[in-house]
Design an enzyme around this catalytic site. Structure first.
Site, PDB file in Angstrom:
ATOM      1  N   GLY A   1       6.689   4.674   8.614  1.00 61.70           N
ATOM      2  CA  GLY A   1       5.778   5.790   8.825  1.00 61.70           C
ATOM      3  C   GLY A   1       5.983   6.388  10.199  1.00 61.70           C
ATOM      4  N   SER A   2       4.919   6.963  10.740  1.00 66.90           N
ATOM      5  CA  SER A   2       5.049   7.678  12.003  1.00 66.90           C
ATOM      6  C   SER A   2       5.091   6.720  13.188  1.00 66.90           C
ATOM      7  CB  SER A   2       3.875   8.639  12.178  1.00 66.90           C
ATOM      8  OG  SER A   2       2.705   7.907  12.453  1.00 66.90           O
ATOM      9  N   THR A   3       5.680   7.195  14.285  1.00 61.49           N
ATOM     10  CA  THR A   3       5.728   6.385  15.502  1.00 61.49           C
ATOM     11  C   THR A   3       4.323   6.134  16.050  1.00 61.49           C
ATOM     12  OG1 THR A   3       7.994   6.952  16.088  1.00 61.49           O
ATOM     13  CG2 THR A   3       6.539   6.404  17.913  1.00 61.49           C
TER      14      THR A   3
ATOM     15  N   GLY B   1       2.908   3.414  14.080  1.00 63.23           N
ATOM     16  CA  GLY B   1       3.692   2.221  14.413  1.00 63.23           C
ATOM     17  C   GLY B   1       3.192   1.568  15.692  1.00 63.23           C
TER      18      GLY B   1
ATOM     19  N   CYS C   1      12.835  10.745   7.911  1.00 67.22           N
ATOM     20  CA  CYS C   1      12.714  10.276   9.292  1.00 67.22           C
ATOM     21  C   CYS C   1      14.053  10.375  10.025  1.00 67.22           C
ATOM     22  CB  CYS C   1      12.191   8.857   9.324  1.00 67.22           C
ATOM     23  SG  CYS C   1      13.069   7.758   8.224  1.00 67.22           S
TER      24      CYS C   1
ATOM     25  N   GLU D   1       8.940  15.349  16.064  1.00 68.56           N
ATOM     26  CA  GLU D   1       9.371  15.303  14.680  1.00 68.56           C
ATOM     27  C   GLU D   1       8.533  16.304  13.870  1.00 68.56           C
ATOM     28  OE1 GLU D   1       8.631  11.570  12.625  1.00 68.56           O
ATOM     29  OE2 GLU D   1      10.632  11.694  11.755  1.00 68.56           O
TER      30      GLU D   1
ATOM     31  N   LYS E   1       0.849  -1.201   0.000  1.00 67.72           N
ATOM     32  CA  LYS E   1       0.000   0.000   0.000  1.00 67.72           C
ATOM     33  C   LYS E   1       0.882   1.248   0.000  1.00 67.72           C
ATOM     34  CE  LYS E   1      -1.865   2.811   2.973  1.00 67.72           C
ATOM     35  NZ  LYS E   1      -2.015   4.087   2.249  1.00 67.72           N
TER      36      LYS E   1
ATOM     37  N   GLU F   1       9.745   0.972  10.684  1.00 70.15           N
ATOM     38  CA  GLU F   1      10.699   2.084  10.550  1.00 70.15           C
ATOM     39  C   GLU F   1       9.928   3.346  10.869  1.00 70.15           C
ATOM     40  OE1 GLU F   1      13.737   1.835  10.258  1.00 70.15           O
ATOM     41  OE2 GLU F   1      14.036  -0.097   9.277  1.00 70.15           O
TER      42      GLU F   1
END
Lengths: 480, 280
Positions: free
Chosen positions: A234-236, A239, A290, A387, A182, A256
């Protein structure tokens, strides 16, 4: 400042042809979709195409295709044959590199200089590197008979669209898995062009499937009972949602995630090189990175000199048309991301930071943010902790090397760090103490398929690239 | 002489190199068959947090000790274990329905396993690191580093061997540990702690709690200063909830099938990759 004006040097768009509407790529064919959303050129706001919003049924079909070909063909194929498909893909990507670079720049907003010289060459390199692993996996250190998981669900971000596809698809296929990918909602076009590459390479139908759409499509993949492994970048925040989602299913996962990389300049550093590294660390890809060096830690004695040189250098940065070959900073990828950057920088100002940007005319249309540095920032400020994912650098200072380490490590993230010093023993000392998965010494933002990439702490689980990255896609003798 | 009353041992916790009772004052009763055997401490959430604090404080020193030094200290522990063999055998016989021969076999195996892992200390970086031939003028290498503080839920049985198989692979690379011992057979764990206390292992590197696993495990999983967990010794039914709680700080959580494997070491390593420019 400049004695000579730059003439426009636009890369030609003629090399790409964008369809008015794209379906999903399932089982080797493009399947028309029912509902669509626009693909937008962030540099102009121009609608480039219409992309299909995949439904849960579409995800089911894609997973079924991936499972089917895994069971019937792909898992039984001799690894050396599998390798040849990856080599084919690598070669076709090289042949069509310019087309991919232009399309990536149109869809993402990044400068053509970067898509042409960094993203796309690295994509081809990733396939070439992993092709060679396919028939050598027993030497990779994961037991004598490492096995594929089966169907991999890959969910990738918009900052390096095709490169992140390569980071997932190349190792997944090399290790004998099949993939349902995706792409990010705002950057689907190069993934859909990659589908054509799979067709040209005659990759067996279903080995790679591409389902486009928003986060619901990703969630459907994560929660699909017949997906064996999730690979997410992607983002934490997302995640952590994925980590909770798979807690009950026992799926294998690599993540990641975000970062707040410290770029540490010691007073013995080669200042001009460090300035280049700082600029590359935070303004590369508009700071949509990132592992960006978004926290500059400068030793006090050189703070004023460094800032002066940094500002002078930032005055040379060219922001504008991403297709122009002289452009350094392109467009912010989306209106949403621009709003996030503005919101956090507003907080930075309210919390007492001082912002500075060079004189820089932002284009009228599209999404833009000038390269910005914040001084007067402390560890407690949100712009030093969160971030921003944009061209915004927070500047902090330190007196002793120990203080630099404490400040650098004082974050829940642990993805990257930079060290600038001319003293080898100091660099190795700092490398030892920094809690980060990737450390750049006297350089920054370098990537290579042979080099493992990934974070400590809340920057994620696992590595991508190198021997270490293969492990995520294999079940070894010792693995569960 | 035969009527002598023997001096029994109070089984306490092992935190930061000391043997405190639980701050909660709680104990739970352990019986051998129908006979009372001991009242080991029933650790509380506060005890767990104290243990994590100790493990965190000890981590920098242990991680930065030379691999040779760590290997020697771990080997020293094996020497101390050997000397305590008969006590372990007694404790195993009392609680694990083992014959003396089975108990002796467990103890021997545990010591041998410990020696096997001790020898890994200065081979991990060679075996699991890498130099990476990047396409550019850079020297690039990947070194394995310990993750930090690891929470361990040790298996119920075999109590000593299970403890060794979960603890040794965590400590050898430089992690520090908070281990919850077998709930039903906790005595070997505390005797093991006495071994650690008389070896050269720095205080806080290994902390051992006894108590109710289902009570301690969720607190361990949600603790924000624990980096990773080995939940192999937790009941299967509580494992998903532990993984979910651990997501708050993206703990690396593992449940192993293999009793002994390099994977049990590698799982608690982070790969750090360093790039350096090459030039004159």
């Amino acid at each position: 400042m400049s004695n000579f004006e730059y003439a426009p040097a636009p890369e030609s768009r003629a090399v790409v042809s964008i369809d008015p509407v794209y379906g999903l790529f399932i089982n080797g064919k493009f399947v028309p979709g029912k509902t669509h959303f626009p693909a937008i050129n962030p540099a102009t706001g121009e609608k480039l195409s219409k992309i299909t919003q995949a439904s849960a049924t579409d995800v089911n079909k894609a997973v079924a295709a991936a499972r089917g070909v895994y069971s019937k063909t792909w898992s039984k194929m001799p690894p050396a044959e599998r390798a040849k498909y990856l080599y084919r893909i690598a070669r076709i990507l090289q042949e069509r590199a310019r087309e991919f670079a232009v399309l990536e720049t149109l869809d993402n907003g990044k400068p053509i200089r970067e898509s042409r010289d960094i993203d796309i060459p690295l994509v081809a390199a990733h396939f070439f590197y992993h092709a060679g692993w396919a028939d050598k996996l027993q030497y990779a250190g994961f037991g004598t008979q490492p096995k594929a998981h089966g169907v991999v669900g890959a969910i990738i971000p918009w900052n390096f669209p095709l490169l992140m596809l390569a980071w997932k698809v190349a190792p997944a296929l090399a290790t004998g898995n099949t993939v349902v990918l995706k792409p990010a909602e705002t950057t689907s076009l190069t993934a859909l062009l990659f589908a054509q590459v799979c067709q040209q390479a005659e990759l067996p139908a279903g080995v790679v499937n591409i389902v486009t759409g928003d986060g619901k499509v990703g969630a459907a993949l994560v929660n699909h009972p017949d997906v064996d492994k999730i690979a997410f970048t992607g983002s934490t925040d997302v995640g952590k949602i994925i980590a909770r989602s798979v807690a009950h299913s026992g799926k294998s996962v690599t993540l990641e995630l975000g970062g707040k990389g410290a770029n540490i300049v010691f007073e013995d550093a080669a200042i001009d090189e460090a300035v280049e590294g700082i600029v590359n660390g935070i303004f590369f890809n508009q700071g949509h990175v990132c592992c960006a060096g978004s926290r500059l830690l400068v030793q006090e004695g050189i703070h004023d000199e460094l800032l002066e040189k940094l500002k002078r250098r930032m005055g040379q940065i060219r922001l504008g048309d991403p297709l122009d070959k002289n452009t350094d900073i392109g467009a912010i990828n989306s209106a949403d991301q621009l709003a996030k950057i503005k919101a956090l920088t507003d907080v930075g100002l309210r919390e007492g930071g001082e912002s500075w940007s060079p004189d820089c005319v932002l284009p009228d249309k599209g999404f833009w943010f000038a390269p910005t540095i914040f001084t007067g920032v402390t560890q407690a400020h949100r712009i030093a902790r969160e971030e921003i994912f944009g061209p915004v650098l927070s500047v902090l200072t330190f007196r002793t090397p120990q203080e630099a380490m404490e400040k650098a490590n004082n974050t829940p993230f642990g993805l990257s760090a930079g060290i600038w010093s001319e003293k080898g023993s100091r660099i190795l000392w700092a490398s030892k103490h920094l809690q980060a998965g990737v450390i750049w010494a006297n350089t920054f933002n370098k990537f290579d398929p042979t080099s493992p990439f990934g974070g400590y702490k809340e920057s994620g689980w696992g590595r991508e690239g190198g021997r270490h990255g293969l492990g995520a896609y294999l079940k070894g003798d010792d693995h569960e | 002489m035969s009527n002598r009353i023997d001096v029994k041992k109070t089984y306490k916790l092992f935190i930061n190199g000391q043997f405190p009772r639980s701050e909660s004052g709680r104990v739970y009763e352990i019986k051998s068959g129908k006979d009372f055997l001991a009242n080991p401490a029933q650790a509380s959430r506060k005890d767990l947090r104290d243990a994590v604090t100790a493990a965190r404080s000890a981590h920098t020193g242990w991680a930065n000790a030379t691999a040779y030094n760590r290997g020697q200290i771990l080997y020293r522990i094996a020497e101390m274990l050997e000397g305590r063999s008969s006590q372990f055998v007694e404790e195993i016989c009392a609680l694990e329905k083992s014959t003396s021969a089975q108990a002796k076999a467990q103890v021997s195996q545990a010591i041998d396993r410990w020696v096997w892992y001790a020898g890994w200390a200065d081979k991990i970086a060679t075996t699991f690191g890498a130099t990476n031939p990047v396409a550019g003028p850079y020297y690039n290498f990947t070194i394995p580093e310990p993750m930090g503080v690891v929470g361990i839920l040790a298996p119920e049985k075999p109590s000593l061997l299970g403890l060794v198989e979960s603890l040794a692979p965590v400590l050898v690379s430089g992690n520090t540990a908070v281990l919850v011992a077998s709930q039903s057979a906790p005595l070997t764990a505390i005797t093991f702690a006495e071994v650690l206390a008389t070896s050269d292992l720095p205080s806080g590197v290994c902390n051992i709690l006894t108590g109710i696993k289902e009570e301690l495990a969720p607190w361990m999983a949600s603790h924000m200063d624990i980096n990773a967990m080995d939940i192999s010794g937790a009941a299967k039914k509580i494992q998903p909830a532990l993984r979910e709680a651990g997501a708050d700080n993206l703990k690396r959580i593992f449940s192993f099938n293999e009793k002994v494997s390099t994977q049990r070491m590698v799982s608690f390593l982070e790969a750090k990759t360093i790039w350096h420019t090459i030039g004159i």
